[in-house]
Scaffold this motif. Structure first.
Motif, PDB file in Angstrom:
ATOM      1  N   ARG A  42      -2.898  -5.104  78.517  1.00 54.47           N
ATOM      2  CA  ARG A  42      -2.675  -3.745  79.009  1.00 54.47           C
ATOM      3  C   ARG A  42      -3.449  -2.782  78.124  1.00 54.47           C
ATOM      4  O   ARG A  42      -3.224  -2.749  76.912  1.00 54.47           O
ATOM      5  CB  ARG A  42      -1.183  -3.444  79.005  1.00 54.47           C
ATOM      6  N   THR A  43      -4.335  -2.006  78.716  1.00 48.40           N
ATOM      7  CA  THR A  43      -5.285  -1.205  77.944  1.00 48.40           C
ATOM      8  C   THR A  43      -5.233   0.257  78.368  1.00 48.40           C
ATOM      9  O   THR A  43      -5.278   0.570  79.554  1.00 48.40           O
ATOM     10  CB  THR A  43      -6.718  -1.740  78.132  1.00 48.40           C
ATOM     11  N   VAL A  44      -5.143   1.125  77.365  1.00 47.79           N
ATOM     12  CA  VAL A  44      -5.112   2.571  77.588  1.00 47.79           C
ATOM     13  C   VAL A  44      -6.272   3.211  76.838  1.00 47.79           C
ATOM     14  O   VAL A  44      -6.566   2.841  75.696  1.00 47.79           O
ATOM     15  CB  VAL A  44      -3.770   3.174  77.112  1.00 47.79           C
ATOM     16  N   LYS A  46      -7.751   6.678  75.249  1.00 46.42           N
ATOM     17  CA  LYS A  46      -7.192   7.930  74.738  1.00 46.42           C
ATOM     18  C   LYS A  46      -8.127   8.523  73.687  1.00 46.42           C
ATOM     19  O   LYS A  46      -8.714   7.768  72.904  1.00 46.42           O
ATOM     20  CB  LYS A  46      -5.820   7.642  74.117  1.00 46.42           C
ATOM     21  N   LEU A  66      -5.528  -0.168  72.703  1.00 42.33           N
ATOM     22  CA  LEU A  66      -5.814   1.259  72.755  1.00 42.33           C
ATOM     23  C   LEU A  66      -7.276   1.456  72.391  1.00 42.33           C
ATOM     24  O   LEU A  66      -7.754   0.895  71.393  1.00 42.33           O
ATOM     25  CB  LEU A  66      -4.925   2.004  71.751  1.00 42.33           C
ATOM     26  N   SER A 207      -6.561   3.250  83.019  1.00 38.91           N
ATOM     27  CA  SER A 207      -5.943   2.196  82.226  1.00 38.91           C
ATOM     28  C   SER A 207      -6.060   0.869  82.963  1.00 38.91           C
ATOM     29  O   SER A 207      -6.267   0.813  84.168  1.00 38.91           O
ATOM     30  CB  SER A 207      -4.473   2.524  81.974  1.00 38.91           C
ATOM     31  N   VAL A 212       1.929   0.117  81.765  1.00 37.19           N
ATOM     32  CA  VAL A 212       1.348   1.205  80.996  1.00 37.19           C
ATOM     33  C   VAL A 212       0.520   2.137  81.886  1.00 37.19           C
ATOM     34  O   VAL A 212       0.653   3.355  81.799  1.00 37.19           O
ATOM     35  CB  VAL A 212       0.521   0.666  79.816  1.00 37.19           C
ATOM     36  N   PRO A 213      -0.367   1.594  82.765  1.00 41.13           N
ATOM     37  CA  PRO A 213      -1.096   2.497  83.664  1.00 41.13           C
ATOM     38  C   PRO A 213      -0.172   3.345  84.533  1.00 41.13           C
ATOM     39  O   PRO A 213      -0.447   4.516  84.782  1.00 41.13           O
ATOM     40  CB  PRO A 213      -1.925   1.538  84.518  1.00 41.13           C
ATOM     41  N   SER A 216       1.064   6.035  82.378  1.00 45.15           N
ATOM     42  CA  SER A 216      -0.008   6.987  82.125  1.00 45.15           C
ATOM     43  C   SER A 216      -0.200   7.915  83.316  1.00 45.15           C
ATOM     44  O   SER A 216      -0.337   9.134  83.173  1.00 45.15           O
ATOM     45  CB  SER A 216      -1.312   6.243  81.816  1.00 45.15           C
ATOM     46  N   TYR A 229       6.615   9.263  77.708  1.00 43.61           N
ATOM     47  CA  TYR A 229       5.379   8.480  77.646  1.00 43.61           C
ATOM     48  C   TYR A 229       5.238   7.810  76.278  1.00 43.61           C
ATOM     49  O   TYR A 229       4.896   6.632  76.171  1.00 43.61           O
ATOM     50  CB  TYR A 229       4.184   9.392  77.927  1.00 43.61           C
ATOM     51  N   LEU A 233       4.996   3.758  75.278  1.00 44.76           N
ATOM     52  CA  LEU A 233       3.991   3.157  74.408  1.00 44.76           C
ATOM     53  C   LEU A 233       4.650   2.427  73.241  1.00 44.76           C
ATOM     54  O   LEU A 233       4.192   1.368  72.821  1.00 44.76           O
ATOM     55  CB  LEU A 233       3.022   4.223  73.885  1.00 44.76           C
TER      56      LEU A 233
END
Length: 249
Positions: A42-44, A46, A66, A207, A212-213, A216, A229, A233
């Motif tokens: 899972r990738t965000v 930022k 991240l 994301s 997580v997406p 977001s 939020y 995280l």
């Protein structure tokens, strides 16, 4: 810190094993986003302090990443593969902010290995050699042109800096060319008719993965508060407070 030849050989073996395990082929470029989705990372994206490229975390059997969206898309892609080393290759990995792509300037051996793992996985030698040969730039000695460099970075969706380090190490360009060609990658790519998205920051990059997406998106649409939020995280063990979220000049 300089990497040793034997360490490169060991990393090449790990890259080959990783490609085989995940059916990536021997010398094909990879789609990093699809790979992260398949691996369940899972990738965000930022904005972070300019010094930090990103970080990875394993929490409760889940993988989280991240990535600094203030870096170019190509640099972000390199960062994601750098972080894959920490998540799937490095033993006893402890989460920490990374500065991917420093290569010989790294002082932590595992950060150096992560850079070279990313370079070897993201920019496979067979594809580089085929592209150079098809351009007629291997005989009588290697003499790659900037046009071929642009083609390769578009194929690999990687940063210019990382590709030039890879090519110099392979003996395909000189240090002087590496330094000359590092400047203004977007402008030089435009000269050869290449798209320039690779060289831009991505303030709205989506994301990757589930949960997580969704969080977001909900936050961006004001459906949940910043506190909600942040709590989501933290479900992944991520505390952003010590990383810094200043947008660099």
């Amino acid at each position: 810190m300089k990497i040793k030849d034997v360490e490169i050989q060991q990393l090449e073996a790990k890259v080959a094993r990783f490609r085989q395990q995940h059916e990536l082929g021997r010398g094909r470029p990879i789609d990093v986003e699809k790979l992260l989705l398949r691996l369940g990372v899972r990738t965000v994206f930022k904005p972070l302090d300019g010094l930090f490229s990103g970080m990875a975390i394993r929490h409760d059997g889940k993988s989280f990443m991240l990535v600094n969206s203030d870096h170019s898309r190509g640099k972000q892609n390199f960062t994601m593969v750098h972080e894959l080393y920490h998540l799937f290759v490095q033993p006893n990995f402890t989460p920490h902010p990374s500065q991917a792509g420093r290569f010989g300037s790294q002082t932590d051996p595992e950060e150096l290995f992560a850079d070279w793992f990313a370079a070897l996985l993201l920019m496979p030698e067979p594809h580089i050699l085929v592209a150079a040969d098809e351009a007629g730039e291997m005989e009588p000695t290697p003499h790659l042109t900037l046009k071929t460099v642009v083609k390769l970075e578009q194929d690999f969706q990687c940063s210019r800096q990382a590709l030039l380090v890879r090519l110099e190490t392979m003996g395909l360009i000189t240090r002087a060319l590496r330094e000359e060609w590092a400047a203004n990658p977007a402008a030089t790519a435009r000269q050869f008719g290449a798209p320039t998205e690779l060289y831009r920051t991505t303030p709205y990059r989506k994301s990757i993965g589930d949960y997580v997406p969704l969080a977001s998106q909900a936050y961006e649409e004001d459906l949940i508060t910043e506190t909600d939020y942040a709590n989501i995280l933290r479900d992944f063990g991520l505390d952003l407070s010590y990383i810094g979220t200043e947008t660099p000049d």
